[in-house]
Design a protein around this motif. Structure first.
Motif, PDB file in Angstrom:
ATOM      1  N   THR A  97       0.808  -1.224   0.000  1.00  0.00           N
ATOM      2  CA  THR A  97       0.000   0.000   0.000  1.00  0.00           C
ATOM      3  C   THR A  97       0.839   1.271   0.000  1.00  0.00           C
ATOM      4  N   GLY A  98       2.047   1.233   0.531  1.00  0.00           N
ATOM      5  CA  GLY A  98       2.902   2.414   0.591  1.00  0.00           C
ATOM      6  C   GLY A  98       2.601   3.262   1.815  1.00  0.00           C
ATOM      7  N   TYR A  99       3.416   4.265   2.027  1.00  0.00           N
ATOM      8  CA  TYR A  99       3.273   5.177   3.160  1.00  0.00           C
ATOM      9  C   TYR A  99       3.181   6.604   2.652  1.00  0.00           C
ATOM     10  N   SER A 100       2.483   7.454   3.409  1.00  0.00           N
ATOM     11  CA  SER A 100       2.428   8.875   3.060  1.00  0.00           C
ATOM     12  C   SER A 100       2.279   9.701   4.327  1.00  0.00           C
ATOM     13  N   LYS A 101       2.811  10.909   4.270  1.00  0.00           N
ATOM     14  CA  LYS A 101       2.680  11.871   5.362  1.00  0.00           C
ATOM     15  C   LYS A 101       2.207  13.178   4.758  1.00  0.00           C
ATOM     16  N   ALA A 102       1.250  13.790   5.416  1.00  0.00           N
ATOM     17  CA  ALA A 102       0.705  15.062   4.940  1.00  0.00           C
ATOM     18  C   ALA A 102       1.263  16.192   5.794  1.00  0.00           C
ATOM     19  N   LEU A 103       1.727  17.237   5.139  1.00  0.00           N
ATOM     20  CA  LEU A 103       2.241  18.434   5.811  1.00  0.00           C
ATOM     21  C   LEU A 103       1.360  19.619   5.423  1.00  0.00           C
ATOM     22  N   GLU A 104       1.209  20.538   6.370  1.00  0.00           N
ATOM     23  CA  GLU A 104       0.395  21.726   6.135  1.00  0.00           C
ATOM     24  C   GLU A 104       1.260  22.957   6.369  1.00  0.00           C
ATOM     25  N   LEU A 105       1.204  23.903   5.431  1.00  0.00           N
ATOM     26  CA  LEU A 105       1.920  25.165   5.568  1.00  0.00           C
ATOM     27  C   LEU A 105       0.942  26.193   6.090  1.00  0.00           C
ATOM     28  N   ARG A 106       1.245  26.767   7.254  1.00  0.00           N
ATOM     29  CA  ARG A 106       0.351  27.731   7.865  1.00  0.00           C
ATOM     30  C   ARG A 106       1.124  29.026   8.119  1.00  0.00           C
ATOM     31  N   GLY A 107       0.651  30.104   7.537  1.00  0.00           N
ATOM     32  CA  GLY A 107       1.270  31.410   7.700  1.00  0.00           C
ATOM     33  C   GLY A 107       0.955  32.281   6.497  1.00  0.00           C
ATOM     34  N   VAL A 108       1.052  33.590   6.671  1.00  0.00           N
ATOM     35  CA  VAL A 108       0.756  34.522   5.589  1.00  0.00           C
ATOM     36  C   VAL A 108       1.844  34.422   4.534  1.00  0.00           C
ATOM     37  N   GLY A 109       1.443  34.088   3.310  1.00  0.00           N
ATOM     38  CA  GLY A 109       2.392  33.983   2.205  1.00  0.00           C
ATOM     39  C   GLY A 109       3.139  32.662   2.146  1.00  0.00           C
ATOM     40  N   TYR A 110       2.863  31.743   3.026  1.00  0.00           N
ATOM     41  CA  TYR A 110       3.533  30.445   3.000  1.00  0.00           C
ATOM     42  C   TYR A 110       2.858  29.584   1.942  1.00  0.00           C
ATOM     43  N   ARG A 111       3.622  29.091   0.992  1.00  0.00           N
ATOM     44  CA  ARG A 111       3.048  28.229  -0.034  1.00  0.00           C
ATOM     45  C   ARG A 111       4.118  27.314  -0.619  1.00  0.00           C
ATOM     46  N   ALA A 112       3.649  26.241  -1.234  1.00  0.00           N
ATOM     47  CA  ALA A 112       4.518  25.254  -1.854  1.00  0.00           C
ATOM     48  C   ALA A 112       4.010  24.953  -3.249  1.00  0.00           C
ATOM     49  N   THR A 145      -1.044  25.185   0.133  1.00  0.00           N
ATOM     50  CA  THR A 145      -0.716  25.116   1.557  1.00  0.00           C
ATOM     51  C   THR A 145      -0.600  23.688   2.078  1.00  0.00           C
ATOM     52  N   SER A 146      -0.570  22.701   1.201  1.00  0.00           N
ATOM     53  CA  SER A 146      -0.412  21.326   1.675  1.00  0.00           C
ATOM     54  C   SER A 146       0.605  20.589   0.814  1.00  0.00           C
ATOM     55  N   VAL A 147       1.348  19.701   1.466  1.00  0.00           N
ATOM     56  CA  VAL A 147       2.375  18.895   0.814  1.00  0.00           C
ATOM     57  C   VAL A 147       2.153  17.448   1.242  1.00  0.00           C
ATOM     58  N   ILE A 148       2.216  16.532   0.290  1.00  0.00           N
ATOM     59  CA  ILE A 148       2.086  15.107   0.598  1.00  0.00           C
ATOM     60  C   ILE A 148       3.376  14.402   0.181  1.00  0.00           C
ATOM     61  N   VAL A 149       3.995  13.732   1.151  1.00  0.00           N
ATOM     62  CA  VAL A 149       5.218  12.971   0.920  1.00  0.00           C
ATOM     63  C   VAL A 149       4.819  11.499   0.921  1.00  0.00           C
ATOM     64  N   SER A 150       5.192  10.754  -0.127  1.00  0.00           N
ATOM     65  CA  SER A 150       4.812   9.349  -0.190  1.00  0.00           C
ATOM     66  C   SER A 150       5.943   8.504  -0.752  1.00  0.00           C
ATOM     67  N   GLY A 151       5.918   7.211  -0.390  1.00  0.00           N
ATOM     68  CA  GLY A 151       6.928   6.270  -0.846  1.00  0.00           C
ATOM     69  C   GLY A 151       6.689   4.906  -0.240  1.00  0.00           C
ATOM     70  N   ILE A 152       7.584   3.950  -0.516  1.00  0.00           N
ATOM     71  CA  ILE A 152       7.402   2.600   0.000  1.00  0.00           C
ATOM     72  C   ILE A 152       8.211   2.342   1.263  1.00  0.00           C
ATOM     73  N   ASN A 153       9.207   3.163   1.536  1.00  0.00           N
ATOM     74  CA  ASN A 153      10.048   2.972   2.713  1.00  0.00           C
ATOM     75  C   ASN A 153       9.577   3.924   3.815  1.00  0.00           C
ATOM     76  N   LYS A 154       9.078   3.375   4.911  1.00  0.00           N
ATOM     77  CA  LYS A 154       8.497   4.184   5.990  1.00  0.00           C
ATOM     78  C   LYS A 154       9.524   5.132   6.595  1.00  0.00           C
TER      79      LYS A 154
END
Length: 180
Positions: A97-112, A145-154
């Motif tokens: 199934t793989g692994y993923s982690k969700a990150l959130e950018l919070r702040g004025v002007g913060y973006r990815a 404002t959100s980043v998702i990191v995913s892969g097979i190695n935890k």
């Protein structure tokens, strides 16, 4: 000698049983597990991972079940038993199934923004931050404002998420920064 003292004494001698270590690992359909000596490799629909068992534990593969047992008399066998079983179990989950982690950018002007192979972030500094992940890890930014990191190695997925978070950790008062 009371029962509590005798059980504490037996724990110090390394006679403790690992609750995690004694559970067998069932290999699901579509996953190939190869066991040669101390080396274990797992191949599934998402990729292939390998791990070398420590000398303090031994693996036994029969009937689509892998059982990890501690070597009698090894100094750190109880410490390695549960860890080795968890590593192999994580490899099986990763290739299915793989692994993923969700990150959130919070702040004025913060973006990815996702670039060809990496990620470009504006985190309140005078310059943009460019991050290129290691092989086997993918980064996507579905929203600014959100980043998702995913892969097979935890371990790799967690490390990449921690490196991205380290660029601007959440500050304690307003919570501005990169959050899990």
């Amino acid at each position: 000698m009371s029962a509590a003292k005798s059980s504490a004494k037996s724990l110090r001698k390394g006679r403790a049983m690992s609750r995690i270590g004694k559970q067998p690992i069932t290999v699901p359909a579509g996953v190939t597990l190869t066991h040669k000596g101390q080396a274990i490799s797992v191949k599934g629909p998402k990729g292939e991972l390998s791990f070398v068992l420590p000398d303090a534990v031994v693996g036994d593969f029969k009937d689509n079940e892998l059982t990890i047992t501690a070597v009698e008399g090894a100094k750190n066998a109880s410490a390695m038993w549960g860890m080795a079983r968890t590593m192999v179990s994580n490899m099986i989950v990763g290739v299915t199934t793989g692994y993923s982690k969700a990150l959130e950018l919070r702040g004025v002007g913060y973006r990815a923004q996702s670039t060809g192979t990496g990620l470009t972030m504006q985190l309140g500094y005078s310059h943009d931050i460019n991050y290129t992940p290691p092989a086997g890890v993918t980064i996507e930014a579905p929203k600014p404002t959100s980043v998702i990191v995913s892969g097979i190695n935890k371990q790799q997925v967690g490390q990449v998420a921690a490196e991205i978070r380290a660029f601007r950790k959440p500050e304690p008062y307003k919570g501005k920064g990169v959050r899990y």
